[in-house]
Design a protein around this motif. Structure first.
Motif, PDB file in Angstrom:
ATOM      1  N   PRO A 110      73.010  14.338  -4.055  1.00 34.20           N
ATOM      2  CA  PRO A 110      71.710  15.017  -3.986  1.00 34.20           C
ATOM      3  C   PRO A 110      71.223  15.530  -5.334  1.00 34.20           C
ATOM      4  CG  PRO A 110      73.129  15.738  -2.190  1.00 34.20           C
ATOM      5  CD  PRO A 110      73.989  14.944  -3.133  1.00 34.20           C
ATOM      6  N   ASP A 140      68.147  13.650  -7.613  1.00 35.02           N
ATOM      7  CA  ASP A 140      66.953  14.419  -7.973  1.00 35.02           C
ATOM      8  C   ASP A 140      66.730  14.382  -9.478  1.00 35.02           C
ATOM      9  OD1 ASP A 140      64.815  16.521  -7.383  1.00 35.02           O
ATOM     10  OD2 ASP A 140      66.119  17.618  -8.752  1.00 35.02           O
ATOM     11  N   ARG A 186      71.021   7.509  -3.631  1.00 39.92           N
ATOM     12  CA  ARG A 186      69.935   8.229  -2.984  1.00 39.92           C
ATOM     13  C   ARG A 186      68.721   8.434  -3.879  1.00 39.92           C
ATOM     14  NH1 ARG A 186      71.805  13.532   0.154  1.00 39.92           N
ATOM     15  NH2 ARG A 186      69.527  13.812   0.135  1.00 39.92           N
TER      16      ARG A 186
END
Length: 274
Positions: free
Chosen positions: A261, A265, A45
């Protein structure tokens, strides 16, 4: 008769990488990339957060690349533009050593990244942790590696210094983003079987902290190409003999999914500082 792969001898793997880089420029419309990132299990991601997507291409449309054999790898090459204007090549198509295709194909993505102009190589993976205070879902920096594959991407009389292979400068930069980051020595085993408890004890005895099946060979090729290397491992599980439960690939995927997640980040913020 099986058709020869472009990276099979006697072809020059660096010429194949230059051809692949030209394919990427043509398919993405981006002539040059500044940074390359290989996204291992759990890190996928990050591509959504690094910057604006300029183009996404199937890796199989680029010379020398194969479809990933492992769940958790997306099989694409993606060109991104960071808010600061840097061009980032995101590699979601990793060939693992245990697939049996030879080292040239394992490191082809790194050599291609260098041929696109990238001077920084960020290598990520999902791996087992030897330190018993580490927990699944924890990202750690790679400070060094031990190559237990009994192989090398270097061919012939090619002598490359691996001192500070995993750049201290880049590790310090990453800790500037997240001061809590720990670091350790990565041991690349051949795979695809997981390590035995005895092998994990051996790795610990010779100075290892992390066990996995990728990254070290790629890092050597990146150094040969003159790139500065930053390495991250996501601790997806405690290694055999450290963990009280049997290991499974499903556990690796689930730990990566839960941590995605946070680590994505983190990686995006670090790349933003490069």
């Amino acid at each position: 008769m099986t058709q020869a792969h472009p990276l099979d001898p006697p072809d020059d793997p660096f010429e194949v990488a230059r051809t692949a880089a030209a394919d990427i420029a043509r398919l993405t419309g981006v002539e040059r990339h500044d940074i390359a990132v290989t996204l291992g299990s759990g890190w996928g991601r990050a591509a959504e957060l690094i910057g604006e997507t300029v183009a996404t291409v199937p890796a199989t449309e680029v010379t020398g690349f194969s479809r990933p054999a492992l769940e958790g790898h997306v099989g694409t090459l993606r060109s991104l533009r960071t808010p600061g204007g840097r061009a980032v090549l995101v590699i979601g198509a990793r060939t693992h050593y245990y697939e049996g295709h030879g080292v040239r194909r394992v490191v082809h993505s790194v050599r291609t990244a260098a041929a696109t102009g990238a001077t920084t190589m960020v290598l990520t993976n999902g791996a087992g942790g030897i330190r018993d205070h580490w927990r699944p879902g924890q990202p750690v920096l790679i400070s060094d590696h031990i190559n237990l594959t009994a192989d090398s991407p270097l061919e012939g009389a090619t002598f490359v210094d691996l001192t500070d292979l995993y750049s201290r400068r880049l590790r310090d930069l990453a800790r500037g983003v997240d001061p809590s980051l720990d670091e350790g020595v990565y041991c690349q085993f051949r795979g695809p079987h997981y390590e035995t408890p005895a092998e994990v004890r051996m790795a610990k005895a010779i100075g290892g902290d992390i066990v996995g099946m990728s990254t070290a060979l790629e890092a050597i090729a990146a150094r040969e190409a003159g790139m500065e290397v930053l390495g991250f491992s996501l601790i997806t599980n405690l290694a055999a003999g450290i963990s009280p439960v049997p290991l499974s690939h499903a556990e690796v995927i689930e730990a990566g999914r839960e941590a995605e997640p946070v680590i994505s980040d983190l990686l995006a913020r670090v790349i933003g500082e490069l």
